[in-house]
Design a protein around this motif. Structure first.
Motif, mmCIF file in Angstrom:
data_model
loop_
_atom_site.group_PDB
_atom_site.id
_atom_site.type_symbol
_atom_site.label_atom_id
_atom_site.label_comp_id
_atom_site.label_asym_id
_atom_site.label_seq_id
_atom_site.Cartn_x
_atom_site.Cartn_y
_atom_site.Cartn_z
ATOM 1 N N ARG A 79 -5.712 -3.600 2.587
ATOM 2 C CA ARG A 79 -6.182 -2.722 3.660
ATOM 3 C C ARG A 79 -6.769 -3.542 4.796
ATOM 4 N NH1 ARG A 79 -8.459 2.827 1.812
ATOM 5 N NH2 ARG A 79 -9.665 2.447 3.691
ATOM 6 N N ASP A 80 -6.567 -3.091 6.022
ATOM 7 C CA ASP A 80 -7.136 -3.809 7.159
ATOM 8 C C ASP A 80 -8.623 -3.494 7.345
ATOM 9 O OD1 ASP A 80 -6.936 -1.248 8.239
ATOM 10 O OD2 ASP A 80 -5.405 -1.789 9.702
ATOM 11 N N ARG A 116 -1.538 3.428 8.142
ATOM 12 C CA ARG A 116 -2.144 2.169 7.701
ATOM 13 C C ARG A 116 -2.001 1.950 6.195
ATOM 14 N NH1 ARG A 116 -4.654 -0.454 11.655
ATOM 15 N NH2 ARG A 116 -4.990 0.675 13.589
ATOM 16 N N ARG A 119 1.565 0.755 5.648
ATOM 17 C CA ARG A 119 1.714 -0.632 6.083
ATOM 18 C C ARG A 119 1.138 -1.574 5.027
ATOM 19 N NH1 ARG A 119 -1.297 -4.550 6.839
ATOM 20 N NH2 ARG A 119 -3.088 -3.205 6.968
ATOM 21 N N SER A 120 -0.029 -1.243 4.501
ATOM 22 C CA SER A 120 -0.650 -2.060 3.461
ATOM 23 C C SER A 120 0.230 -2.111 2.215
ATOM 24 C CB SER A 120 -2.026 -1.497 3.097
ATOM 25 O OG SER A 120 -2.884 -1.512 4.209
#
Length: 190
Positions: A79-80, A116, A119-120
């Motif tokens: 995770r960002d 997100r 993407r992760s």
């Protein structure tokens, strides 16, 4: 956590309608991968995506007689915002007991929101190898993307406000199947 006794918000889908949506997702997957079902694998994103992936695999088996393997993917460390969620984030199980290299994969999650999480998940999968392709199946697409990611298969496209909360309850962990929509401030009701 027992989410049923304190569930808040408007019921968008009940158990019967969720089952119909899972069947629709299954049909869409069969339509695309009917020639490759022997190679296909499903990968569920922890937590509810993993349960949905297992349901899809059962449905695929009922419809086609083919056993489709199911993997489980935890994306916590990808995770960002991993440092923002907790000092010691809870890492859950990842179980990919099959080789993903050159294999078509369907990534499964309960809700697609900003993109997100997906993407992760794709970053995590690539660390295990290079699949032939990755498709995305979600039970609910609620819009409000921050990244250019879209679902290949969506059970329900739900118009929401950016501060709405979509709760997916699955009987395997929440005692009932339901999808509820509520305002963010209703969070205290949980």
């Amino acid at each position: 956590m027992n989410r049923i006794t304190t569930a808040a918000g408007r019921v968008v889908l009940d158990a019967a309608k969720i089952e119909q949506k899972v069947q629709l997702l299954c049909q869409a997957i069969i339509k695309e991968f009917h020639k490759d079902l022997g190679k296909l694998a499903l990968v569920g994103i922890q937590t509810r995506g993993a349960y949905l992936a297992r349901r899809l695999a059962r449905q695929l088996h009922e419809e086609t007689g083919k056993e489709v393997p199911v993997g489980i993917l935890d994306i916590t460390l990808y995770r960002d915002d991993v440092h923002d969620i907790a000092a010691q984030p809870e890492v859950k199980e990842t179980d990919l007991s099959f080789d993903i290299v050159d294999r078509p994969l369907v990534l499964v999650d309960d809700v697609l929101f900003t993109g997100r999480t997906v993407r992760s998940a794709m970053n995590a999968l690539i660390d295990y190898g290079r699949p032939q392709c990755i498709r995305l199946a979600v039970l609910v697409d609620r819009g409000h993307r921050e990244l250019p990611i879209g679902a290949d298969y969506a059970g329900l496209v739900l118009k929401t406000q950016s501060d709405d909360v979509v709760d997916v309850n699955l009987k395997e962990i929440d005692e009932e199947d339901s999808i509820r929509l509520r305002k963010y401030e209703d969070r205290k009701a949980r």
